[in-house]
Structure formats: structure tokens, C-alpha cells
Design an enzyme around this catalytic site. Sequence first.
Site, PDB file in Angstrom:
ATOM      1  N   HIS A 182       0.826  -1.214   0.000  1.00 17.99           N
ATOM      2  CA  HIS A 182       0.000   0.000   0.000  1.00 17.99           C
ATOM      3  C   HIS A 182       0.861   1.266   0.000  1.00 17.99           C
ATOM      4  O   HIS A 182       0.693   2.149  -0.839  1.00 17.99           O
ATOM      5  CB  HIS A 182      -0.912  -0.047   1.239  1.00 17.99           C
ATOM      6  N   GLU A 183       1.787   1.353   0.949  1.00 24.71           N
ATOM      7  CA  GLU A 183       2.608   2.572   1.044  1.00 24.71           C
ATOM      8  C   GLU A 183       3.478   2.731  -0.198  1.00 24.71           C
ATOM      9  O   GLU A 183       3.691   3.850  -0.677  1.00 24.71           O
ATOM     10  CB  GLU A 183       3.471   2.557   2.314  1.00 24.71           C
ATOM     11  N   HIS A 186       1.508   4.312  -2.913  1.00 20.86           N
ATOM     12  CA  HIS A 186       1.485   5.776  -2.782  1.00 20.86           C
ATOM     13  C   HIS A 186       2.756   6.348  -3.403  1.00 20.86           C
ATOM     14  O   HIS A 186       2.699   7.300  -4.179  1.00 20.86           O
ATOM     15  CB  HIS A 186       1.428   6.189  -1.307  1.00 20.86           C
ATOM     16  N   HIS A 192      -5.943   6.904  -2.553  1.00 16.33           N
ATOM     17  CA  HIS A 192      -6.845   5.907  -1.969  1.00 16.33           C
ATOM     18  C   HIS A 192      -8.042   5.619  -2.877  1.00 16.33           C
ATOM     19  O   HIS A 192      -8.638   6.533  -3.441  1.00 16.33           O
ATOM     20  CB  HIS A 192      -7.328   6.381  -0.603  1.00 16.33           C
ATOM     21  N   TYR A 241      -9.726   1.936   1.906  1.00 12.92           N
ATOM     22  CA  TYR A 241      -9.866   1.929   3.367  1.00 12.92           C
ATOM     23  C   TYR A 241     -10.673   0.703   3.796  1.00 12.92           C
ATOM     24  O   TYR A 241     -11.488   0.179   3.038  1.00 12.92           O
ATOM     25  CB  TYR A 241     -10.687   3.132   3.829  1.00 12.92           C
TER      26      TYR A 241
END
Length: 323
Positions: A182-183, A186, A192, A241
Site C-alpha cells: 500500500h505505502e 502511494h 486511496h 480503506y
Amino acid sequence: MEKLLLATTLLCTLHLLSLVQAHPVDETLLRKLGFIDLTQYGRTIFGEPDNSTGEILAKYNPEVDAGNPEELGSYLEGDILMPLGQARNGLSATSARWAGGVVPYEIRGSFDAFQMNLIEKALNEYHTRTCIRFVPRSNQQDYISIVNGNTGCWSSVGRIGGRQEVNFQTPGCMVKVGTVVHELMHALGFLHEQNRSERDGYVYVNWNNIKAGTENNFEKASSQTTDAFGVGYDYGSVMHYSANAFSKNGQPTLVAKYSGPRMGQRDGFSGGDIAKINQMYSCQRTYNGYTYGGYSAHYPYGRYTYSYGSYPSAYNNIYYGRR
Ligand SMILES: [Zn+2]
């Protein structure tokens, strides 16, 4: 010669950026040049690592607590942080893609064997499913530095120039491989999933359950400046999320309008994630004899269909099985 070319490119792009203020922007052109426009966030995207987030995360127990560790931060949308220095330099919130999908990295944090293994697994996911290549940094100017400050889980969006940290507080951020994936997404330039401009067609945001002061984490991205690369809304995205993100009362803040994969999974890429990365970075590669770059994916509530190409069963298992 190479330097001259680089300087010319830089001058041209700076010129283009200066046009941003005065004239309507040709977003498509900017995207083609590899720019990621984050101006919709204004200055809220800038900040500094924050120890109070670290204290909250230190109490996080993945066995008991709902949600994901990167949803606990005080940063923009929980885990997006551009260094304040960049804002001081007068730059607007703009970042770039990594040229050729090559991301030089170093590991500076102190991670134990399990955590190192988790990082390696995440990098391997990129290397086997996409054309992104994380390469150990030698002398490249732009690179990510994987660290473990006591400030939560966070990353900048895209390549911001120079050394940029991707932080994984230990042990809280180092439980699931999907948090690392996930990071790093980014850092590649992705936002998101649940804040996509068209998300209201797919999820109810239950504002009554959102912790006071964190409502702006649910602001929709502008369709002018973001690009889903032809990939439909994806509940199963590693960038989505969890249902209880920023809940004040344990009740869901996000409710899916259609049945689909669980929101907030952090086990790895969804098929849509892979498609988006390969689109953003124009990957055209072969995996076990199957071409999987350059396609577009559609997600009509429940199953992925791909416009062309077929996939070995191991590929589909990433998404359908072993959860
Ligand atoms: Zn995030």
C-alpha cells in the site's frame, strides 16, 4: 548530452507548470509527461512526521483492533505526507512518476528478520506482477528510503525528488504485506481507492460514524486531476480503506453498495491494482507466457474481466483465492 537533455526537459516542464496558473491545463499532456497533480489537496498534503501518531500506533493490536494501521495517522487521509520543506520551497503539490518504472531504494530502518522478509515479499509482488523495478540505490539522486520512525505508516505520493522516506513504524505497520504494498503504491503515485471521484456510486459514507476532525479524509478526489486508468471502482484494492476507517464508535464509516470483495484487505494486490500500475507505467510484459501489460480492466460488481489477454491460474489466485 544526457545532462543537457535533462536540463531541457526540466525547463520545458517548469514552463508547462508555470502555464498551469494562467491557462487551462491540458491534463492529458501533463499526465503524459509523467506528472501527478496533487494541487486539489492544497497545503493539507504537506506536513512533518508526527510522534502522536506513533503513540497511537504503538497501542495498535492487529489481533483485536479493527482496521489497518495506516488508517490511524494524523496525516492527510491517514498516511499521506509530503515533506513540509517542499512547500517552503514554494512548490505546489506536484509529483512525478518514476522514469521507466525504476525506483531506487535503500533500507535505513532497523527491521527484524520477519519485517525484512515482509519488505522483500512486497517488492517481489511488484517484480512478479508489474514492470516496476525496485533497485538498491547506488548513486541515483531520487530514491525512497525505507525507515521505521515512531511516526506511523506513511508515504509521499509519487516521486518528489531527492531522498523521500517511506515510514513503517515497527511493529505496528509491519504485520501484513499489504501495508507495505500500500505505502509503496502511494510512492508510485496512487491515491486511496475509496476517494475516487465516482465513489458515491459504490460506497455510502456514513458521516455520522466518522471521528470528529477526520471527515476530510473522506473527501473525493477531483476527476480533473486523477486518473483511474480505465480500471473500474475496486472494493478489493489494497488502496481501499477498511469499512471502519476513522470510526468514532466502532460502526462502519463505509458501506458497500454492491456485494464484492471485503474492503480494506491488506493481503496483496487486487487484479485492478495490478492493472492500474501497469497502465500508469505503461508496462507491456510477459509473465509465464501471458502478456499482461497495456490492457484495461472493467469491474462490473463482482468479477474482473479483462479486455484482452488471459491469465494463468496462479494469477487469478492472487485475487480470488487464499485470502
Ligand atoms: Zn494510504
